[in-house]
Scaffold this active site. Structure first.
Site, PDB file in Angstrom:
ATOM      1  N   LYS A  58     -11.983  -1.702   7.176  1.00  0.00           N
ATOM      2  CA  LYS A  58     -11.317  -2.761   7.916  1.00  0.00           C
ATOM      3  C   LYS A  58     -11.773  -2.781   9.377  1.00  0.00           C
ATOM      4  CE  LYS A  58      -7.502  -2.557   4.716  1.00  0.00           C
ATOM      5  NZ  LYS A  58      -7.444  -3.944   4.212  1.00  0.00           N
ATOM      6  N   ASP A 103      -1.335   6.564   6.433  1.00  0.00           N
ATOM      7  CA  ASP A 103      -2.468   5.703   6.102  1.00  0.00           C
ATOM      8  C   ASP A 103      -2.615   4.732   7.271  1.00  0.00           C
ATOM      9  OD1 ASP A 103      -4.076   3.611   5.280  1.00  0.00           O
ATOM     10  OD2 ASP A 103      -2.873   3.091   3.511  1.00  0.00           O
ATOM     11  N   TRP A 152       0.825  -1.212   0.000  1.00  0.00           N
ATOM     12  CA  TRP A 152       0.000   0.000   0.000  1.00  0.00           C
ATOM     13  C   TRP A 152       0.853   1.253   0.000  1.00  0.00           C
ATOM     14  CZ3 TRP A 152      -4.049  -1.585  -2.063  1.00  0.00           C
ATOM     15  CH2 TRP A 152      -4.570  -2.846  -1.746  1.00  0.00           C
TER      16      TRP A 152
END
Lengths: 359, 359
Positions: free
Chosen positions: B194, B170, B100
């Protein structure tokens, strides 16, 4: 008690769809999970998104040479996606029929030359201009319209002659209210939050040859139609639950008889309301007759005070969100697919009582 | 029967939150509407979004000089939003600790110069590099990290020394798993799918002075932090139902005792699993000890066949989605806030039985 919700969007959903969603909330089809909890890479979710696309294709009879993309961000995102993906010559023709086409044109101006080739701004967007012989630019990458204008209560009853250029249409507020003839469009896109599902998703139906690989590398990945198409809308985590809800609505539409039947019902509902308005002495419809929307019926009384009184008293009787858009005022009844005829009848009866009491 | 869902995201949600959502599906608090059907301009929805933001601020103790933005599009959108909004010098420093952060860096390269100032690629991202003395670029507009690496099961236990540059993190896969110290970040953003809610929303917490008005006019409006902040996340129709679901989760977190208590529980759950792994003869944890994630516990057996056997047999016992990410394989147990300790105990007991049967 459920109310009749005349909101322009987000808007009413079919009661049996909401009941089904509630009943499946903790355990979808014996999986032991909510759809909200499913991995977007799981076979269960894959089946949901594929069935949703198939039902959409069935309902609209989408030809094989069109792709269906599920994207986040709604209209504001598509206003940028359209020029970023379709502008090759960096020229596009826009027709202005209200706020949403104006916003779309303003966003497109960031990326190229925008020609306004027709407009109904001269009479406050109360009509759809004649689009039979438009000054389409030879270099235009596409011609853009907003097909149904939620705020002004107008709709194109004949699509523009684009002289061979791809037609791009925002159909958000008439999306699946009738069987759009997909072949007439290069891109037909709609935010789902008016007539299809909860807010947070746009469905883009695009002719495959318009999906370009050679985009400016500065186009954000999330806005890239090619990437989205290549990964079947699963490049990144999609708004899974919203897609599922749209799927439930599509199944409901099939059970109701499909889009031709919905169109028939929508015409019948709108006729009830327009027929009443056309003979009323205190309510005045605002859209010109040949441009009227079947989805958003706009009208005014003779004063703002009376408009407000009407909206308030209707709400007291369980008919909510009748206030016109903040930019135009007056009254607006949005009567999407999920609004039963009973709701429109109740509204007309109330208008009649209100008129007798207030004229 | 509800399963224990170890999915990395979208992931398990608290059962009582799902029950509440189901019970309010047709009629939210006597309004006669579902939250899905509410106009985003209605007082009812305004109350929901404001309460959701307030609960978020309470839980994380967000200082007054930070704005909280609700945006669509998730991580892929933020990978572009961050450079588009924060790059002034068109230089940024990225630390690579997995897929990511790599994707975020690749997207940022579209808009400026990206320096990779640290990386754990040399040992397949199994650790967090030492970030105590980084070669931060004098011109860097920010330093970017992915704080918890879902795929590799690692987490920063000490934030990097950014030498005065704003830290952008993030936090998607550790979002609200503990009380992040917001003051240490310039931007702390997370996709909610999530640990916070259903897919389709990112929550961006940003220090107000980093919100710029003088952006390149080519930045798409939907990606503009300033526009989003100015309109309190209501410039366009937001994903209303997803925001409402996050709000229910925030209320649940408050009832559970807040984020310090969640952190304690998450540490206890992770300890159960890591303690077992550290003494196992057939299961091998993959992340280095001092970099371990509390949320995503990654491990392998000695063969791909055994990994697959384990994942399948666990699923048969109601513990699903234990397969590692397609890019690394093996096994991954994601144990977010909503995973009860009972689920982790059941997993460890099953691992013990599996080990005895298979070693």
């Amino acid at each position: 008690m459920r109310v009749f919700n005349f909101s322009a969007g987000p808007a009413m959903l079919p009661q049996e769809v909401l009941e089904q969603a509630a009943s499946e909330m903790l355990d979808y089809h014996g999986t032991g999970e909510s759809v909200m909890e499913m991995s977007h890479r799981s076979p269960e979710f894959k089946a949901i998104i594929e069935q949703t696309e198939q039902d959409f294709r069935d309902l609209l009879d989408v030809p094989d040479n069109y792709r269906v993309l599920f994207m986040q961000g709604g209209g504001t995102q598509q206003f940028a996606c359209v020029p970023l993906n379709l502008m090759k010559n960096h020229v596009a023709d826009y027709i202005l029929t209200g706020n949403w086409s104006k916003k779309a044109a303003a966003e497109a101006e960031k990326y190229g030359k925008v020609n306004i080739i027709a407009s109904s701004a001269d009479r406050n967007f109360t009509y759809i201009p004649d689009c039979s012989d438009l000054p389409v630019d030879d270099d235009a990458d596409y011609v853009y319209i907003c097909e149904n204008n939620t705020i002004y209560g107008t709709k194109y009853h004949t699509l523009p002659d684009t002289k061979g250029k791809p037609l791009v249409a925002d159909v958000s507020s008439c999306f699946m209210s009738e069987k759009h003839d997909v072949r007439k469009y290069g891109v037909l896109w709609g935010g789902v939050q008016k007539n299809v599902g909860p807010a947070g998703l746009a469905i883009v139906t695009i002719r495959s040859d318009l999906i370009r690989e050679d985009l400016d590398p500065k186009v954000p990945t999330i806005m890239n139609y090619h990437t989205t198409a290549e990964k079947n809308s699963l490049y990144n985590t999609p708004p899974c639950y919203t897609i599922y809800m749209c799927g439930l609505v599509f199944q409901w539409l099939k059970r109701m008889g499909g889009l031709d039947e919905m169109h028939r019902r929508n015409e019948a509902k709108a006729k009830l309301l327009y027929d009443y308005l056309d003979q009323s002495r205190i309510f005045h419809p605002t859209a010109e007759k040949d441009s009227r929307s079947l989805m958003n019926v706009t009208f005014v009384t003779d004063s703002k005070e009376m408009d407000a009184k009407f909206v308030k008293e209707a709400a007291d009787e369980g008919m909510i969100n009748l206030k016109g858009h903040r930019s135009v005022g007056g009254v607006r009844a949005s009567i999407y697919n999920a609004m039963p005829e009973e709701g429109v009848r109740k509204l007309v009866e109330f208008m009649d009582r209100f008129e007798k009491a207030n004229r």
